[in-house]
Design a protein around this motif. Structure first.
Motif, PDB file in Angstrom:
ATOM      1  N   ALA A 275       6.944 -26.022  -1.030  1.00  0.00           N
ATOM      2  CA  ALA A 275       5.344 -26.961  -1.080  1.00  0.00           C
ATOM      3  C   ALA A 275       3.919 -26.586  -1.563  1.00  0.00           C
ATOM      4  CB  ALA A 275       5.229 -27.462   0.534  1.00  0.00           C
ATOM      5  N   THR A 276       3.773 -25.329  -1.183  1.00  0.00           N
ATOM      6  CA  THR A 276       2.901 -24.459  -1.877  1.00  0.00           C
ATOM      7  C   THR A 276       3.259 -24.536  -3.620  1.00  0.00           C
ATOM      8  OG1 THR A 276       2.819 -23.660   0.285  1.00  0.00           O
ATOM      9  CG2 THR A 276       0.940 -22.762  -1.926  1.00  0.00           C
ATOM     10  N   THR A 277       3.677 -24.310  -4.048  1.00  0.00           N
ATOM     11  CA  THR A 277       3.772 -24.477  -5.574  1.00  0.00           C
ATOM     12  C   THR A 277       3.844 -25.818  -5.546  1.00  0.00           C
ATOM     13  OG1 THR A 277       5.608 -22.630  -5.480  1.00  0.00           O
ATOM     14  CG2 THR A 277       5.406 -23.557  -7.119  1.00  0.00           C
ATOM     15  N   LYS A 278       4.208 -26.907  -5.074  1.00  0.00           N
ATOM     16  CA  LYS A 278       4.099 -28.158  -5.975  1.00  0.00           C
ATOM     17  C   LYS A 278       2.842 -29.135  -5.347  1.00  0.00           C
ATOM     18  CE  LYS A 278       8.041 -29.883  -4.540  1.00  0.00           C
ATOM     19  NZ  LYS A 278       9.281 -30.698  -3.880  1.00  0.00           N
ATOM     20  N   THR A 279       1.931 -28.365  -4.600  1.00  0.00           N
ATOM     21  CA  THR A 279       1.085 -29.393  -4.064  1.00  0.00           C
ATOM     22  C   THR A 279      -0.056 -28.835  -5.439  1.00  0.00           C
ATOM     23  OG1 THR A 279       0.602 -28.619  -2.120  1.00  0.00           O
ATOM     24  CG2 THR A 279      -0.897 -28.291  -2.905  1.00  0.00           C
ATOM     25  N   VAL A 280      -0.078 -27.205  -6.266  1.00  0.00           N
ATOM     26  CA  VAL A 280      -0.977 -26.543  -6.520  1.00  0.00           C
ATOM     27  C   VAL A 280      -0.755 -27.482  -8.828  1.00  0.00           C
ATOM     28  CG1 VAL A 280      -1.321 -25.011  -8.209  1.00  0.00           C
ATOM     29  CG2 VAL A 280      -1.280 -24.323  -5.659  1.00  0.00           C
ATOM     30  N   VAL A 281       0.893 -27.978  -8.377  1.00  0.00           N
ATOM     31  CA  VAL A 281       0.781 -28.430  -9.728  1.00  0.00           C
ATOM     32  C   VAL A 281       1.167 -29.592 -10.250  1.00  0.00           C
ATOM     33  CG1 VAL A 281       3.206 -29.043 -11.245  1.00  0.00           C
ATOM     34  CG2 VAL A 281       2.713 -26.668 -10.297  1.00  0.00           C
ATOM     35  N   LEU A 282       1.589 -30.486  -8.982  1.00  0.00           N
ATOM     36  CA  LEU A 282       1.294 -31.690  -8.967  1.00  0.00           C
ATOM     37  C   LEU A 282       0.112 -32.513  -8.477  1.00  0.00           C
ATOM     38  CD1 LEU A 282       4.352 -32.804  -6.693  1.00  0.00           C
ATOM     39  CD2 LEU A 282       3.678 -33.080  -8.962  1.00  0.00           C
ATOM     40  N   GLY A 283      -1.018 -31.748  -8.348  1.00  0.00           N
ATOM     41  CA  GLY A 283      -2.412 -31.468  -8.015  1.00  0.00           C
ATOM     42  C   GLY A 283      -3.185 -31.530  -9.375  1.00  0.00           C
ATOM     43  N   SER A 284      -2.542 -30.732 -10.223  1.00  0.00           N
ATOM     44  CA  SER A 284      -3.392 -30.284 -11.171  1.00  0.00           C
ATOM     45  C   SER A 284      -2.889 -30.727 -12.405  1.00  0.00           C
ATOM     46  CB  SER A 284      -2.997 -28.883 -12.069  1.00  0.00           C
ATOM     47  OG  SER A 284      -3.245 -27.559 -10.507  1.00  0.00           O
ATOM     48  N   LEU A 285      -1.629 -31.355 -12.258  1.00  0.00           N
ATOM     49  CA  LEU A 285      -0.755 -32.157 -13.525  1.00  0.00           C
ATOM     50  C   LEU A 285      -2.153 -34.046 -13.298  1.00  0.00           C
ATOM     51  CD1 LEU A 285       2.628 -31.467 -13.761  1.00  0.00           C
ATOM     52  CD2 LEU A 285       0.439 -31.830 -14.915  1.00  0.00           C
ATOM     53  N   ALA A 286      -2.258 -34.197 -12.024  1.00  0.00           N
ATOM     54  CA  ALA A 286      -2.549 -35.642 -11.068  1.00  0.00           C
ATOM     55  C   ALA A 286      -4.105 -35.506 -11.638  1.00  0.00           C
ATOM     56  CB  ALA A 286      -2.655 -35.720  -9.232  1.00  0.00           C
ATOM     57  N   VAL A 287      -4.854 -34.625 -12.006  1.00  0.00           N
ATOM     58  CA  VAL A 287      -6.325 -34.120 -11.807  1.00  0.00           C
ATOM     59  C   VAL A 287      -6.366 -34.750 -13.365  1.00  0.00           C
ATOM     60  CG1 VAL A 287      -8.136 -32.555 -12.195  1.00  0.00           C
ATOM     61  CG2 VAL A 287      -7.277 -32.757 -10.218  1.00  0.00           C
ATOM     62  N   LEU A 288      -5.722 -33.781 -14.256  1.00  0.00           N
ATOM     63  CA  LEU A 288      -5.569 -33.929 -15.930  1.00  0.00           C
ATOM     64  C   LEU A 288      -5.241 -35.195 -16.445  1.00  0.00           C
ATOM     65  CD1 LEU A 288      -4.077 -30.766 -16.599  1.00  0.00           C
ATOM     66  CD2 LEU A 288      -6.687 -31.180 -16.926  1.00  0.00           C
ATOM     67  N   GLY A 289      -3.749 -35.958 -15.953  1.00  0.00           N
ATOM     68  CA  GLY A 289      -4.145 -37.671 -16.170  1.00  0.00           C
ATOM     69  C   GLY A 289      -4.671 -38.309 -15.829  1.00  0.00           C
ATOM     70  N   LEU A 290      -6.001 -38.230 -14.192  1.00  0.00           N
ATOM     71  CA  LEU A 290      -6.486 -38.874 -14.044  1.00  0.00           C
ATOM     72  C   LEU A 290      -7.536 -38.531 -15.304  1.00  0.00           C
ATOM     73  CD1 LEU A 290      -6.132 -39.126 -10.471  1.00  0.00           C
ATOM     74  CD2 LEU A 290      -6.326 -41.156 -12.141  1.00  0.00           C
ATOM     75  N   ASP A 291      -8.152 -37.763 -15.086  1.00  0.00           N
ATOM     76  CA  ASP A 291      -8.995 -37.069 -16.216  1.00  0.00           C
ATOM     77  C   ASP A 291      -9.522 -37.889 -17.005  1.00  0.00           C
ATOM     78  OD1 ASP A 291     -11.861 -36.097 -16.564  1.00  0.00           O
ATOM     79  OD2 ASP A 291     -10.648 -34.958 -18.428  1.00  0.00           O
ATOM     80  N   PHE A 292      -7.610 -38.603 -17.991  1.00  0.00           N
ATOM     81  CA  PHE A 292      -8.016 -39.456 -19.166  1.00  0.00           C
ATOM     82  C   PHE A 292      -8.246 -40.537 -19.331  1.00  0.00           C
ATOM     83  CE2 PHE A 292      -5.309 -41.901 -21.787  1.00  0.00           C
ATOM     84  CZ  PHE A 292      -5.612 -41.907 -22.898  1.00  0.00           C
ATOM     85  N   ILE A 293      -7.482 -40.874 -17.846  1.00  0.00           N
ATOM     86  CA  ILE A 293      -7.809 -42.505 -17.776  1.00  0.00           C
ATOM     87  C   ILE A 293      -9.638 -42.938 -16.993  1.00  0.00           C
ATOM     88  CG2 ILE A 293      -7.441 -44.446 -15.794  1.00  0.00           C
ATOM     89  CD1 ILE A 293      -4.463 -43.261 -15.638  1.00  0.00           C
ATOM     90  N   LEU A 294     -10.241 -41.775 -16.673  1.00  0.00           N
ATOM     91  CA  LEU A 294     -10.742 -42.278 -16.331  1.00  0.00           C
ATOM     92  C   LEU A 294     -12.323 -42.073 -17.715  1.00  0.00           C
ATOM     93  CD1 LEU A 294     -11.452 -40.369 -12.302  1.00  0.00           C
ATOM     94  CD2 LEU A 294     -11.304 -42.943 -12.661  1.00  0.00           C
ATOM     95  N   THR A 295     -11.990 -41.495 -18.297  1.00  0.00           N
ATOM     96  CA  THR A 295     -12.647 -40.945 -19.731  1.00  0.00           C
ATOM     97  C   THR A 295     -12.697 -41.972 -19.849  1.00  0.00           C
ATOM     98  OG1 THR A 295     -12.818 -38.186 -18.969  1.00  0.00           O
ATOM     99  CG2 THR A 295     -13.167 -39.202 -21.537  1.00  0.00           C
ATOM    100  N   ALA A 296     -12.057 -42.835 -20.602  1.00  0.00           N
ATOM    101  CA  ALA A 296     -11.246 -43.773 -21.264  1.00  0.00           C
ATOM    102  C   ALA A 296     -12.176 -44.912 -21.307  1.00  0.00           C
ATOM    103  CB  ALA A 296     -10.205 -44.460 -21.789  1.00  0.00           C
ATOM    104  N   PHE A 297     -12.349 -45.310 -19.165  1.00  0.00           N
ATOM    105  CA  PHE A 297     -13.085 -45.968 -18.978  1.00  0.00           C
ATOM    106  C   PHE A 297     -14.568 -45.713 -18.871  1.00  0.00           C
ATOM    107  CE2 PHE A 297      -8.676 -47.894 -17.005  1.00  0.00           C
ATOM    108  CZ  PHE A 297      -8.585 -48.924 -17.016  1.00  0.00           C
ATOM    109  N   MET A 298     -14.895 -44.765 -18.345  1.00  0.00           N
ATOM    110  CA  MET A 298     -16.460 -44.475 -18.310  1.00  0.00           C
ATOM    111  C   MET A 298     -17.021 -44.087 -19.830  1.00  0.00           C
ATOM    112  SD  MET A 298     -16.272 -41.491 -14.946  1.00  0.00           S
ATOM    113  CE  MET A 298     -15.715 -42.271 -13.670  1.00  0.00           C
ATOM    114  N   PHE A 299     -16.623 -43.804 -20.734  1.00  0.00           N
ATOM    115  CA  PHE A 299     -16.742 -43.215 -21.590  1.00  0.00           C
ATOM    116  C   PHE A 299     -16.251 -43.583 -23.120  1.00  0.00           C
ATOM    117  CE2 PHE A 299     -18.123 -39.952 -18.428  1.00  0.00           C
ATOM    118  CZ  PHE A 299     -19.398 -39.989 -18.794  1.00  0.00           C
TER     119      PHE A 299
END
Length: 261
Positions: free
Chosen positions: A235-259
């Motif tokens: 569970a601890t490993t999943k938190t780090v992996v899924l959290g990191s991937l979610a941040v990077l994916g969301l960053d692309f989407i948010l950057t596309a909308f904002m900038f």
């Protein structure tokens, strides 16, 4: 052979969709339990301390080094074109629009997110959550909601601190070490940074959304873990992996909308 592969692929797709649905329902339970914070604010303050204050050392150290590296790399490029005066503008925009929110979120997922998952997994393994249910206490409201909101509120504050420390690191390298004029360093930053687009949208809103995702994943993985030592590790490993991937994916989407223009 092909039918077996298709069957396994279909099972995997159903498992992924089911997991997304369970996570969404769990997130709604966390949001619906917000009123619990008004009755027991001390638990949210403790979670804020655990997620925010205890993450300060890694955020400050990492921010200072990131700022220094950006200044070195930027100066070696700008000096070829005689544009080293724009060093502070490049550093500040890079930090506020991208690196500040993303790097601090990745560090946050590794430090605070994994800690919350481990805490809740341990409570599940030692049957503390089952004991709460037997006493008529909702463990999601009692344990999950304070940690969710504590981590969520800590994330934007840590991201802003990360950017501030990184700019100080860039100042040390750019002005003190490489000889860029101090007045130009600050004036370029002041004139080039847009308060709303760069600071509010690029840093605060992004880090707030990252905080929602990381804290929800951390709490969800804690409750969904198997009540074993191995389950805690998974569970601890999943938190780090899924959290990191979610941040990077969301960053692309948010950057596309904002900038994205």
């Amino acid at each position: 052979m092909i039918m077996q592969w298709l069957a396994r692929f279909g099972d995997r797709c159903i498992e992924v969709v089911s997991g997304i649905g369970s996570f969404t329902l769990f997130l709604l339970r966390l949001i619906a339990g917000t009123s619990e914070l008004w009755r027991k604010p001390i638990q949210a303050i403790r979670a804020l301390f655990s997620a925010g204050v205890l993450s300060l050392p890694i955020i400050i150290v990492a921010g200072f080094f990131v700022g220094m590296v950006l200044a070195f790399q930027g100066y070696t490029i700008f000096v070829r074109f005689g544009a080293e005066e724009s060093l502070s503008l490049m550093v500040s925009l890079s930090l506020m629009r991208e690196l500040g929110a993303v790097v601090s979120a990745l560090l946050f997922a590794g430090r605070a997110g994994s800690a919350f998952t481990a805490e809740i997994s341990l409570m599940k393994t030692t049957e503390q959550l089952a004991a709460m249910e037997m006493m008529g206490i909702d463990p999601v409201r009692q344990v999950g909601v304070p940690r969710f909101w504590g981590a969520l509120l800590a994330m934007p504050l840590l991201a802003m601190l990360f950017v501030g420390v990184a700019i100080c690191g860039a100042y040390v390298v750019g002005v003190i070490n490489l000889g860029v004029d101090a007045g130009i360093f600050w004036s370029q930053m002041q004139n080039g940074v847009n308060l709303y687009n760069d600071l509010i949208e690029g840093l605060v809103i992004k880090s707030f959304i990252f905080g929602i995702v990381i804290s929800a994943i951390a709490v969800y993985q804690g409750f969904a873990s198997s009540p074993t030592v191995r389950g805690m590790g998974v569970a601890t490993t999943k938190t780090v992996v899924l959290g990191s991937l979610a941040v990077l994916g969301l960053d692309f989407i948010l950057t596309a909308f904002m900038f994205g223009g």
